[in-house]
Design a protein around this motif. Structure first.
Motif, PDB file in Angstrom:
ATOM      1  N   PHE A   1      38.067  42.720  46.163  1.00 30.58           N
ATOM      2  CA  PHE A   1      38.105  41.411  45.524  1.00 30.58           C
ATOM      3  C   PHE A   1      39.155  40.515  46.175  1.00 30.58           C
TER       4      PHE A   1
ATOM      5  N   TRP B   1      30.674  49.217  46.554  1.00 33.35           N
ATOM      6  CA  TRP B   1      30.035  48.895  45.277  1.00 33.35           C
ATOM      7  C   TRP B   1      30.427  47.496  44.804  1.00 33.35           C
ATOM      8  N   THR B   2      31.682  47.140  44.937  1.00 35.99           N
ATOM      9  CA  THR B   2      32.158  45.831  44.493  1.00 35.99           C
ATOM     10  C   THR B   2      31.509  44.703  45.269  1.00 35.99           C
TER      11      THR B   2
ATOM     12  N   GLY C   1      37.852  48.591  44.280  1.00 36.18           N
ATOM     13  CA  GLY C   1      37.306  47.364  43.717  1.00 36.18           C
ATOM     14  C   GLY C   1      38.264  46.193  43.794  1.00 36.18           C
TER      15      GLY C   1
ATOM     16  N   GLY D   1      28.712  44.901  46.973  1.00 35.60           N
ATOM     17  CA  GLY D   1      27.272  45.031  47.109  1.00 35.60           C
ATOM     18  C   GLY D   1      26.870  45.334  48.536  1.00 35.60           C
TER      19      GLY D   1
ATOM     20  N   SER E   1      29.068  36.274  46.598  1.00 39.95           N
ATOM     21  CA  SER E   1      27.679  36.213  46.134  1.00 39.95           C
ATOM     22  C   SER E   1      27.216  37.513  45.490  1.00 39.95           C
ATOM     23  N   THR E   2      27.750  38.634  45.956  1.00 39.33           N
ATOM     24  CA  THR E   2      27.292  39.924  45.420  1.00 39.33           C
ATOM     25  C   THR E   2      28.431  40.739  44.814  1.00 39.33           C
ATOM     26  N   VAL E   3      29.547  40.090  44.523  1.00 39.72           N
ATOM     27  CA  VAL E   3      30.710  40.822  44.009  1.00 39.72           C
ATOM     28  C   VAL E   3      30.439  41.339  42.601  1.00 39.72           C
ATOM     29  N   SER E   4      30.784  42.605  42.377  1.00 40.21           N
ATOM     30  CA  SER E   4      30.639  43.224  41.064  1.00 40.21           C
ATOM     31  C   SER E   4      31.993  43.765  40.613  1.00 40.21           C
ATOM     32  N   LEU E   5      32.343  43.498  39.357  1.00 38.11           N
ATOM     33  CA  LEU E   5      33.598  43.984  38.801  1.00 38.11           C
ATOM     34  C   LEU E   5      33.431  45.315  38.071  1.00 38.11           C
ATOM     35  N   VAL E   6      32.225  45.868  38.101  1.00 38.50           N
ATOM     36  CA  VAL E   6      31.957  47.113  37.373  1.00 38.50           C
ATOM     37  C   VAL E   6      32.848  48.264  37.842  1.00 38.50           C
TER      38      VAL E   6
ATOM     39  N   TRP F   1      35.691  48.192  39.333  1.00 37.47           N
ATOM     40  CA  TRP F   1      37.061  47.834  38.992  1.00 37.47           C
ATOM     41  C   TRP F   1      37.343  48.189  37.527  1.00 37.47           C
TER      42      TRP F   1
END
Length: 303
Positions: free
Chosen positions: A155, A93-94, A151, A96, A104-109, A111
């Motif tokens: 990262f 998920w982190t 997450g 993507g 480019s597609t990293v999400s902190l949601v 985390w």
């Protein structure tokens, strides 16, 4: 020479009833043998029952409904199984996807969800378990911690390839050494050490909160990626110095977890309290992993 007195017909006359019931008579001997056989059978059955009881495995935590080390170990393994599954979800998920080459597609949601949700559940579990232990909340905590671990690991893996493996091996080493020392009796929890641990813990929490506020408010320069942890004292990152002390604190926290489980088993605590022992170990191991991850990141960042 025989005694003539016994030649009297009175002594020679035999009553058939006396003969039948006299112990030395044939029927009397048969009755005695039957009684002996009956007693022997009962004794054999009793001995077989006793042997079966001694040969049977000891009653486990399920039969006694009491806390045991083995049952707590299985509960702990189950919680970490949940954590690993959701950690894989958090990782994907982190990023993507499974690509770990760019941000480019990293999400902190995941985390943030894992960190905030896990903290809230940890507080609820800690302050309500004295009245009632709720395994469902502990399961949910393990799942949220998995999102957080997955997450944050993804990262840092993008920043420093190979860091997750390094942090994992270091965490396993610390846990293994601490468990071995505790099992051998080399280290034990004490009132004095626990008081020092609590004071150090409060100080560390205050420092971490202050560092977080300074980073969020922009007081610290952007070059200090870890805030006050990135500051140097005589060329040594402050985060490295504090990190070593925190790892020692986490190791002692594990000793406290093991000691509480041991006391629970010794005092015959209800089996459900094994979930609290497993919960305590998970909280400490996650904390230890995150601290080691940060130490390695600080060292590799400076290099």
């Amino acid at each position: 020479m025989s005694n003539f007195a016994f030649n009297n017909p009175a002594f020679k006359q035999q009553d058939p009833r006396n003969v039948a019931t006299y112990p030395g008579a044939p029927q009397g001997a048969q009755g005695a043998q039957a009684a002996s056989f009956q007693h022997a059978t009962v004794d054999a059955a009793a001995n077989a029952q006793l042997e079966g009881m001694y040969a049977a495995p000891p009653a486990g935590s399920i039969e006694t409904d009491r806390m045991s080390v083995e049952d707590t170990v299985w509960k702990t393994a189950g919680l970490f199984g949940i954590l690993l599954v959701t950690a894989a979800i958090g990782w994907v998920w982190t990023l993507g996807g499974t690509d770990i080459t760019s941000f480019s597609t990293v999400s902190l949601v995941p985390w943030m969800i894992g960190a905030l949700g896990g903290f809230v559940l940890a507080m609820i579990i800690t302050f309500t378990s004295r009245k009632k232990v709720r395994p469902a909340l502990i399961f949910a905590y393990a799942a949220l911690e998995g999102l957080f671990i997955g997450g944050i690991s993804a990262f840092f893996e993008v920043l420093y390839p190979g860091i997750v493996l390094q942090a994992t091996l270091a965490t396993i080493s610390v846990v293994g050494v601490t468990l071995a020392l505790f099992a051998s009796g080399k280290i034990r929890a004490s009132k004095k050490a626990t008081k020092i641990f609590m004071v150090a813990m409060v100080g560390y929490l205050v420092f971490s909160l202050l560092n977080l506020v300074l980073m969020w408010t922009g007081v610290l320069p952007a070059s200090q990626a870890f805030g006050l942890y990135s500051a140097e004292i005589m060329g040594i990152p402050l985060g490295l110095i504090i990190g070593v002390l925190v790892v020692i604190m986490a190791a002692y926290s594990l000793v406290l977890d093991f000691d509480q489980i041991q006391q629970g088993v010794r005092n015959g605590a209800p089996r459900v309290y094994g979930w609290l022992g497993a919960f305590g170990i998970m909280v400490t191991v996650v904390w230890l992993y995150v601290e080691i991850l940060r130490i390695i990141a600080i060292v590799r960042g400076n290099n």
